[in-house]
Structures are given as C-alpha cells and as structure tokens.
Design a protein around this motif. Structure first.
Motif, short mmCIF file in Angstrom:
data_model
loop_
_atom_site.label_atom_id
_atom_site.label_comp_id
_atom_site.label_asym_id
_atom_site.label_seq_id
_atom_site.Cartn_x
_atom_site.Cartn_y
_atom_site.Cartn_z
N ARG A 180 59.43 31.84 32.25
CA ARG A 180 59.64 32.55 33.13
C ARG A 180 58.77 34.12 33.15
O ARG A 180 58.99 34.13 31.93
N GLN A 207 58.39 37.02 36.45
CA GLN A 207 57.74 37.07 37.80
C GLN A 207 56.43 37.26 38.14
O GLN A 207 55.83 38.21 37.19
N HIS A 254 58.65 36.69 42.95
CA HIS A 254 58.83 36.11 43.11
C HIS A 254 58.96 35.34 41.58
O HIS A 254 58.39 35.99 40.63
N ASP A 255 60.37 34.90 40.97
CA ASP A 255 60.44 34.49 39.42
C ASP A 255 60.39 33.07 39.94
O ASP A 255 60.77 32.39 40.76
N ARG A 282 59.25 29.70 37.31
CA ARG A 282 59.11 28.60 35.87
C ARG A 282 57.66 27.82 35.42
O ARG A 282 57.15 27.61 36.26
#
Length: 85
Positions: free
Chosen positions: A42, A44, A48-49, A51
């Motif tokens: 994952r 940043q 947004h974070d 995957r």
C-alpha cells in the motif's frame, strides 16, 4: 511496472506515477483456515491510501516488492541528481 509508473491491470486498469507514491508499506493479513496469509503493498498517493498489489503467493509478492523497491530507489537517485545540477 516501469521506473516511472506502477500499473494495475485488474479489476480495472490504473496507473500510479512512482514520483507521487509516498509512505509505501506492506500489510500482512492473518492466515484464514487453510489459506496462506495475504500480503499487500500500500502507499499514499496524493490524498488517498491505495493498494498497489496483493497476493498469497510469497514468490510473486517478493518479485513485485523488489521491483517497486528498485523503482523507488531509482526515483531517489533521479531526485538527488536533479538537485545537484
């Protein structure tokens, strides 16, 4: 993946610029029943974070992880080179 983009092909095609990935980390999910624990990468991306990758296959996960590490290291060298010129 290239030195400047990380591409996800499924379920939809998405590209993330390596330059904008920050705080990359690995998250490991516990084993459930007979399955291997799933791992995911994952990061940043802007606000947004996201995957980037997930798998229960340790070989495949390791290959993608190492490729991303190399791309991030390349990004660091490019940034240092631009600053020093």
């Amino acid at each position: 993946m290239t030195t400047d983009r990380f591409e996800i092909l499924r379920p939809t095609h998405v590209q993330y610029r390596i330059d904008f990935l920050e705080g990359v980390y690995v998250l490991e999910h516990p084993r459930t029943g007979r399955t291997r624990p799933a791992k995911e990468i994952r990061a940043q991306y802007g606000l947004h974070d996201v995957r980037l990758f997930h798998s229960t296959d340790p070989t495949k996960f390791g290959q993608v992880r190492r490729a991303l590490i190399r791309a991030l290291e390349w990004r660091g060298r490019e940034r240092r080179s631009a600053v020093s010129h």
